[in-house]
Design an enzyme around this catalytic site. Structure first.
Site, PDB file in Angstrom:
ATOM      1  N   HIS A 126      -3.216   7.968   9.188  1.00 22.54           N
ATOM      2  CA  HIS A 126      -3.306   7.449  10.554  1.00 22.54           C
ATOM      3  C   HIS A 126      -3.287   8.561  11.606  1.00 22.54           C
ATOM      4  O   HIS A 126      -3.545   8.287  12.793  1.00 22.54           O
ATOM      5  CB  HIS A 126      -2.161   6.481  10.844  1.00 22.54           C
ATOM      6  N   ASP A 163      -5.637   2.146   0.895  1.00 21.19           N
ATOM      7  CA  ASP A 163      -4.442   1.643   1.572  1.00 21.19           C
ATOM      8  C   ASP A 163      -4.770   0.321   2.266  1.00 21.19           C
ATOM      9  O   ASP A 163      -5.925   0.068   2.619  1.00 21.19           O
ATOM     10  CB  ASP A 163      -4.002   2.683   2.602  1.00 21.19           C
ATOM     11  N   HIS A 165      -4.026  -0.460   5.170  1.00 28.13           N
ATOM     12  CA  HIS A 165      -4.367  -0.155   6.560  1.00 28.13           C
ATOM     13  C   HIS A 165      -5.546   0.810   6.592  1.00 28.13           C
ATOM     14  O   HIS A 165      -5.609   1.754   5.804  1.00 28.13           O
ATOM     15  CB  HIS A 165      -3.185   0.484   7.284  1.00 28.13           C
ATOM     16  N   ASP A 244       0.148  -0.383  -0.620  1.00 27.65           N
ATOM     17  CA  ASP A 244       0.672  -1.506   0.146  1.00 27.65           C
ATOM     18  C   ASP A 244      -0.267  -2.703   0.191  1.00 27.65           C
ATOM     19  O   ASP A 244       0.028  -3.694   0.860  1.00 27.65           O
ATOM     20  CB  ASP A 244       1.066  -1.083   1.563  1.00 27.65           C
TER      21      ASP A 244
END
Length: 317
Positions: A126, A163, A165, A244
């Site tokens: 990120h 991931d 995200h 995740d």
């Protein structure tokens, strides 16, 4: 296959408070599960080294790096955003996380290992060129990619991010760079709420609806990623390995199983074998249910070792 396992005990020095999900317990869960399964002992274990200023500055402007250093507290915690906190050791540890990917790239190019798993934290995908966010300070996988180009002359590389995200930071750094293919799967719509539909031609997005299961995930990856990878023919595969998207993870709503992470790792290895001389370097991103994280990371490394998937017993470590 020789699989390198890179980590560092100082990764435990970074913490963001007792209730924060991105905690030192994550690496402990991975090490324990891999050791219990007999997988850790089959890897070549070594320590990460901190990334240099020069290596970080290839993806983060110097003024941003200086501003982060100025934020480091003498004691306690300070917040960079609602999710990202810094303690006195955080940037030192973040340098180790980025440096692990650098060392992993060196290992595969020096023929010391076929592939690498960097079990480090904080995560990185990120972190944008000029913004730390989403638990991330430096973009670990981007630092490794830039090092591969500068030090080893890599022309074409691929970054695969599974991931839950989306890797907004990696996209921010490499958008419209035709030599870097980014393939990213993620729950949609979901954090980070930007770059979810980027127009960059080198970014392959695979948005997944909440509740997507193994079958839907695998079909989407094969549909979106494989043609792009075959066209790009990368000389190096880098993996942002977030776990995740597992059905047990509290951070999101995808429904993947342990075996899906073995499957996608095997897919990445197949591409690396065909185009990249087996060169693959993976770095930990998300994964916040400790039991599922340990099992999924173990399945990931089983695949890196060239071993079939073995279902681990589901129990709290």
């Amino acid at each position: 296959m020789i699989t390198s396992f890179l980590t560092h005990p100082h990764c435990d020095l970074h913490h963001m408070g007792p209730e924060h999900p991105e905690s030192p317990l994550r690496l402990e869960a991975i090490r324990k599960r891999m050791a219990l399964a007999g997988i850790l002992q089959q890897t070549m274990q070594s320590e990460a080294r901190p990334a240099s200023d020069e290596q970080l500055a290839r993806v983060h402007p110097q003024r941003h790096l200086i501003s982060l250093v100025k934020c480091v507290p003498e004691h306690g915690l300070i917040n960079l955003d609602n999710d990202t906190f810094m303690n006195p050791h955080s940037l030192e540890v973040a340098r180790l996380a980025a440096g692990a990917v650098v060392r992993g790239v060196d290992q595969v190019y020096r023929h010391q290992a076929d592939n690498v798993f960097c079990a480090v934290r904080p995560p990185g995908h990120h972190a944008e060129a000029t913004e730390a966010m989403g638990f991330c300070f430096y973009n670990n996988v981007a630092v490794g990619a830039a090092h591969a180009r500068a030090r080893h002359g890599v022309k074409r590389l691929a970054i695969l991010d599974f991931d839950v995200h989306q890797c907004n930071g990696t996209i921010d750094i490499f958008a419209n760079d035709p030599d870097v293919l980014i393939c990213t799967s993620y729950q949609y719509p979901f954090y980070p709420w930007r770059y979810l539909r980027p127009e960059a031609e080198n970014v392959v997005c695979t948005p997944l609806d909440a509740g997507t299961d193994s079958r839907g995930f695998r079909q989407a990856i094969e549909r979106d990623w494989l043609p792009a990878l075959q066209a790009h023919q990368p000389e190096l595969i880098l993996v942002s390995a977030g776990f995740d998207a597992h059905r047990s993870d509290p951070m999101a709503d995808l429904c993947l199983e342990d075996e899906d992470f073995h499957w996608i790792t095997t897919l990445a290895m197949d591409v690396a074998r065909i185009y990249a001389g087996n060169r693959l370097v993976s770095v930990l991103e998300g994964g916040y249910d400790l039991d599922a994280l340990g099992r999924c990371a173990t399945a990931h490394v089983q695949a890196l070792l060239g071993q079939p998937f073995v279902q681990e017993e589901k129990k709290v470590i």
